[in-house]
Scaffold this motif. Sequence first.
Motif, PDB file in Angstrom:
ATOM      1  N   ALA A 273       0.828  -1.206   0.000  1.00 42.78           N
ATOM      2  CA  ALA A 273       0.000   0.000   0.000  1.00 42.78           C
ATOM      3  C   ALA A 273       0.864   1.258   0.000  1.00 42.78           C
ATOM      4  N   ALA A 274       1.950   1.246   0.763  1.00 44.23           N
ATOM      5  CA  ALA A 274       2.836   2.412   0.821  1.00 44.23           C
ATOM      6  C   ALA A 274       3.491   2.686  -0.531  1.00 44.23           C
TER       7      ALA A 274
ATOM      8  N   GLN B 115       2.325   1.714  -3.438  1.00 37.61           N
ATOM      9  CA  GLN B 115       1.259   2.161  -4.345  1.00 37.61           C
ATOM     10  C   GLN B 115       0.980   3.642  -4.141  1.00 37.61           C
ATOM     11  N   THR B 116       0.999   4.094  -2.913  1.00 33.77           N
ATOM     12  CA  THR B 116       0.813   5.514  -2.624  1.00 33.77           C
ATOM     13  C   THR B 116       1.962   6.326  -3.213  1.00 33.77           C
ATOM     14  N   ASP B 117       3.187   5.813  -3.099  1.00 33.68           N
ATOM     15  CA  ASP B 117       4.359   6.498  -3.658  1.00 33.68           C
ATOM     16  C   ASP B 117       4.186   6.784  -5.146  1.00 33.68           C
TER      17      ASP B 117
ATOM     18  N   GLY C 145       1.239   6.713  -6.784  1.00 32.52           N
ATOM     19  CA  GLY C 145      -0.081   7.249  -7.125  1.00 32.52           C
ATOM     20  C   GLY C 145      -1.024   6.240  -7.737  1.00 32.52           C
TER      21      GLY C 145
ATOM     22  N   TYR D 278      -5.675   5.231  -5.459  1.00 33.35           N
ATOM     23  CA  TYR D 278      -5.730   5.766  -4.107  1.00 33.35           C
ATOM     24  C   TYR D 278      -6.870   5.150  -3.294  1.00 33.35           C
TER      25      TYR D 278
ATOM     26  N   THR E 109      -6.091   1.592  -2.365  1.00 31.42           N
ATOM     27  CA  THR E 109      -5.068   1.550  -1.326  1.00 31.42           C
ATOM     28  C   THR E 109      -5.679   1.875   0.030  1.00 31.42           C
ATOM     29  N   GLU E 110      -6.558   2.869   0.056  1.00 31.02           N
ATOM     30  CA  GLU E 110      -7.238   3.218   1.312  1.00 31.02           C
ATOM     31  C   GLU E 110      -8.073   2.047   1.830  1.00 31.02           C
TER      32      GLU E 110
END
Length: 186
Positions: free
Chosen positions: A160-161, A163-165, A167, A170, A173-174
């Motif tokens: 998840a981290a 994937q956030t990096d 983009g 979102y 990932t949340e």
Amino acid sequence: HGRALELAQLVYDQRCDTLGQVHPDTLTAMNNLAVAHLQLCHFPQAAALSAQEAELCSATLGETHPETLKSLHNLSDIYMAMGRYHEAQDLIRTAYQLRCDRLGEEHPDTLLALESYADVERKLGNFTEALRLWRHAHEISIKLHGENHPNTLKRLEKIAAVQTDIGLDYEGTERMLRSIHDRLCV
């Protein structure tokens, strides 16, 4: 920590005198001395000792011996702490590949090396590769421990981290992070 460094130095010196520099117990003491330096943020000393230990392990025990592979992994961790990511990448990639060959992909030490490899790729901004490696670690963890094991969920958090990096998705990932939280809080 200063006292720990003194004791580690004393043990190392005594083992060198008693057993010789290449005895496995002396090499362990050298590693412990490097760790003591690392804990005090004496990075150059930690790196020098760890590099020497890895070289001696390789020369005396062989390139694929578990202690040699542990030494490479430890040196990689020190380089990571120093921000020397490219050097860390080379070492951890080698340690990971050799551990796969020697111990198998599902061995705990191999899985730790895979995680370190993913971390260094992320630090270098190689997010696609980091994501691939974390997904692979997650798959292995599911196979070994099941979906709800804390280590499996930790690896899912890393996915998840990353994937956030980059983009990616979102909302997905949340949802993934909420699901991890819900599983941990059961």
